[in-house]
Design a protein around this motif. Structure first.
Motif, PDB file in Angstrom:
ATOM      1  N   TYR A 335       0.843  -1.205   0.000  1.00 46.63           N
ATOM      2  CA  TYR A 335       0.000   0.000   0.000  1.00 46.63           C
ATOM      3  C   TYR A 335       0.878   1.254   0.000  1.00 46.63           C
ATOM      4  O   TYR A 335       0.597   2.227  -0.717  1.00 46.63           O
ATOM      5  N   ASN A 338       2.229   2.111  -3.179  1.00 46.18           N
ATOM      6  CA  ASN A 338       1.148   2.493  -4.104  1.00 46.18           C
ATOM      7  C   ASN A 338       0.816   1.366  -5.085  1.00 46.18           C
ATOM      8  O   ASN A 338       0.280   1.618  -6.163  1.00 46.18           O
ATOM      9  N   LEU A 340      -1.630  -0.938  -5.216  1.00 52.02           N
ATOM     10  CA  LEU A 340      -2.903  -1.281  -4.572  1.00 52.02           C
ATOM     11  C   LEU A 340      -3.359  -2.687  -4.909  1.00 52.02           C
ATOM     12  O   LEU A 340      -3.982  -3.367  -4.080  1.00 52.02           O
ATOM     13  N   THR A 365     -10.832  -0.101   1.918  1.00 51.73           N
ATOM     14  CA  THR A 365     -10.234   1.190   1.560  1.00 51.73           C
ATOM     15  C   THR A 365      -9.358   1.054   0.316  1.00 51.73           C
ATOM     16  O   THR A 365      -9.431   1.890  -0.602  1.00 51.73           O
ATOM     17  N   ALA A 366      -8.538   0.008   0.292  1.00 50.45           N
ATOM     18  CA  ALA A 366      -7.645  -0.206  -0.860  1.00 50.45           C
ATOM     19  C   ALA A 366      -8.451  -0.461  -2.131  1.00 50.45           C
ATOM     20  O   ALA A 366      -8.109   0.045  -3.210  1.00 50.45           O
ATOM     21  N   LYS A 368     -11.479   0.600  -2.801  1.00 53.51           N
ATOM     22  CA  LYS A 368     -12.111   1.859  -3.206  1.00 53.51           C
ATOM     23  C   LYS A 368     -11.102   2.778  -3.881  1.00 53.51           C
ATOM     24  O   LYS A 368     -11.393   3.397  -4.923  1.00 53.51           O
ATOM     25  N   GLU A 369      -9.907   2.853  -3.302  1.00 54.16           N
ATOM     26  CA  GLU A 369      -8.876   3.711  -3.881  1.00 54.16           C
ATOM     27  C   GLU A 369      -8.427   3.197  -5.248  1.00 54.16           C
ATOM     28  O   GLU A 369      -8.137   3.992  -6.152  1.00 54.16           O
ATOM     29  N   THR A 372     -10.988   4.220  -7.796  1.00 50.98           N
ATOM     30  CA  THR A 372     -10.848   5.654  -8.099  1.00 50.98           C
ATOM     31  C   THR A 372      -9.620   5.917  -8.956  1.00 50.98           C
ATOM     32  O   THR A 372      -9.671   6.698  -9.917  1.00 50.98           O
ATOM     33  N   LYS A 373      -8.528   5.245  -8.613  1.00 47.54           N
ATOM     34  CA  LYS A 373      -7.273   5.423  -9.358  1.00 47.54           C
ATOM     35  C   LYS A 373      -7.431   4.965 -10.807  1.00 47.54           C
ATOM     36  O   LYS A 373      -6.971   5.625 -11.750  1.00 47.54           O
TER      37      LYS A 373
END
Length: 578
Positions: A335, A338, A340, A365-366, A368-369, A372-373
């Motif tokens: 994480y 970066n 993910l 959380t990971a 979701k990120e 988004t990424k």
């Protein structure tokens, strides 16, 4: 002052070496009682002492407790094998010794014990039992002896009962014990129907002669059998102490590492955790080392350390919770890098080993990120324009599904461009998917509140689903925005839609309606409901019934005028009728 468990153990080892077995048992028992955590070594040492005292049933109990505490320690199975051997359970002894060798192929005591079991098995199969096996084969043997007045009291001794049960599997063993335990002669006489006088038992000549020669023929076998584990004649404190000592030293190094970690001296902490792991193979030390590497920002090294921890943990059969922690920390490291996708992979592995709320939250959380990424990485204005033109081409050709697909791609490539949502709404309306069209128009308005075309398309969709009141509100907002930003350039189109919504709003389903039907239909409209519940309007309507001219006076108020006009359009107030 009470001694520590280690001090009691050292004294017990000394007593064992001096063959003071009763004292050794007492000291090992005290060590077990004061030990802060269950200690497999203490149970192992007490089991060895019981075996030396020929108390094999107690030895077996302690051996099994030792294995329960640490099932990966091969010496625990040595103790179990020795106890079973002493009880005459050769098959069970063989299984225990084989398990010990499976865990540690270099375990010489286990190999010697297994060899001894095999020799005894061969000797037993070759030696005649002089009919004793038949004598002890009776399944009701113990119950019959309990009922016999001559032997009933003897059956209260569990050690003697255990011996009799053992003779059922190994009848030759009675030849060894017959003259060392006078009670056996009473039992043998009872079984054989011979009447012996217990006080003169030592001088009795009534026993058959064959058994009397038995001890002379196999004294070595008897001695061997009573001391089945070669190592039991020699205490094992040195080996045991070294193992215990290494764990204690490792824990001291770990404690020093923890102090350094808390002081943010991470290199020093790493050195101490390395020392701990070299002294004693416990992956907790590797997990701790990875934490220090993580805090240093050396995430790649932390991942390598944790991979080693998982591999070693599998070999050492470490607790699944500890392995779960290794996977979780790998997820944390990825994480930070970066990565993910990898973080999600190792969070999932951690949850497979042991599910915790903390790691589940990190996983969510990971995920979701990452989503988004991926969406952000996909943004490309040039590709968005290509998709828009492609969507326009499909729309012109009346290929609505393809148009929706193209405009969806435009939205992904340029999510902040209101035109994508508005254009897709137009295509969705052609497919009669009006609710989805309204949603897209709302998104377009959210992106650009002055985008008049989105308001107009939303009002069209609302009229299509007969949400006339909502359509009028949308058009009122559109008229206001248009006047402020475009000098009313779209007012004509807005007015046309307004008239359409107004005229269809209260249009009857049938040509001829009674006043009651008109009222019921009108009251289904939310705006009409609100107007009719307004106490000011209720007062005006009540007054107008007796004084119609008063209504004209009230309608000079713009708000009242608008509401009265709505009621007239709905048919609640009827004009031009007598």
């Amino acid at each position: 002052m009470s001694l520590s468990a280690d001090e009691y153990k050292q004294q017990g080892n000394a007593a064992f070496s001096a063959k003071e077995y009763e004292n050794a048992i007492d000291l090992f028992t005290k060590a077990i009682e004061v030990s802060e955590t269950p200690n497999h070594v203490l149970y192992s040492n007490r089991s060895a002492t019981y075996s030396s005292m020929k108390k094999f049933a107690d030895a077996l109990t302690d051996a099994e407790e030792c294995i329960k505490i640490n099932p990966t320690w091969s010496k625990g199975y040595n103790r179990k094998g020795a106890a079973h051997f002493g009880l005459g359970n050769l098959d069970e002894a063989e299984v225990a010794y084989k398990k010990a060798l499976e865990l540690d192929a270099s375990n010489k005591a286990a190999q010697d014990g297994l060899d001894q079991v095999h020799r005894t098995q061969e000797s037993r199969s070759a030696q005649p039992d002089m009919g004793l096996s038949k004598l002890f084969a009776d399944p009701n043997l113990i119950e019959n002896l309990k009922k016999n007045p001559k032997t009933a009291e003897l059956m209260n001794d569990p050690t003697l009962v255990a011996k009799l049960i053992n003779y059922k599997a190994n009848p030759q063993a009675i030849g060894t014990d017959l003259f060392s335990d006078p009670r056996l002669m009473t039992i043998m006489a009872t079984l054989m129907g011979v009447d012996l006088n217990m006080p003169d038992l030592s001088n009795s000549n009534s026993m058959p002669k064959e058994p009397t020669s038995e001890p002379k023929e196999t004294p070595k076998e008897a001695d061997t059998k009573q001391t089945p584990e070669p190592a039991s004649e020699e205490p094992e404190p040195m080996e045991v102490d070294e193992e215990d000592k290494s764990k204690a030293e490792a824990d001291l190094a770990k404690a020093e590492g923890n102090k350094a970690y808390k002081a943010h001296k991470f290199d020093e902490a790493i050195a101490q955790y390395n020392k701990a792991f070299e002294l004693h193979k416990d992956i907790t030390y590797l997990n701790n080392r990875s934490a220090a590497e993580f805090e240093k920002g050396d995430y790649e090294t932390a991942i390598n350390t944790l991979n080693e921890a998982v591999e070693q943990g599998r070999d050492l059969r470490a607790d699944y919770k500890i392995i779960a922690k290794s996977f979780a920390r790998m997820g944390n490291s990825y994480y930070k890098l970066n990565d993910l996708q990898k973080a999600i992979e190792y969070y999932q592995k951690s949850l497979t080993e042991h599910r915790t709320a903390d790691i589940l939250t990190k996983l969510r959380t990971a995920e979701k990120e990452l989503k988004t990424k991926e969406a952000t990485d996909y943004v490309n204005p040039e590709k968005a324009e290509e998709a828009r033109l492609q969507g326009k081409e499909y729309f012109t050709k009346a290929d609505w599904p393809k148009a929706v697909e193209a405009y969806t791609e435009m939205i992904k490539r340029a999510p902040e461009d209101a035109r994508g949502y508005s254009n897709r709404a137009a295509a969705l309306a052609k497919l009669m998917s009006f609710p989805s069209a309204i949603e897209d128009c709302d998104k377009a308005i959210q992106k650009d509140p002055n985008f008049i075309r989105a308001y107009i398309r939303k009002a069209n969709a609302q009229i299509a689903v007969k949400e006339f009141s909502s359509a009028l509100e949308t058009l009122d907002e559109a008229r206001s925005k248009d006047a402020a930003t475009n000098n009313g350039s779209n007012s004509k189109e807005i007015d046309q839609l307004y008239y359409k919504a107004s005229s269809q709003r209260f249009q009857p389903a049938e040509g001829n309606e009674t006043p009651e039907q008109v009222y019921q239909r009108a009251m289904k409209d939310p705006e009409v409901q609100r107007i009719m519940q307004d106490p000011v309007i209720q007062s005006i309507l009540s007054q107008a019934q007796s004084d119609p001219a008063a209504l004209q006076e009230h309608m000079k108020n713009p708000e009242v005028f608008k509401k009265i006009q709505t009621l007239i359009a709905a048919g609640i107030i009827q004009t031009g009728r007598r």
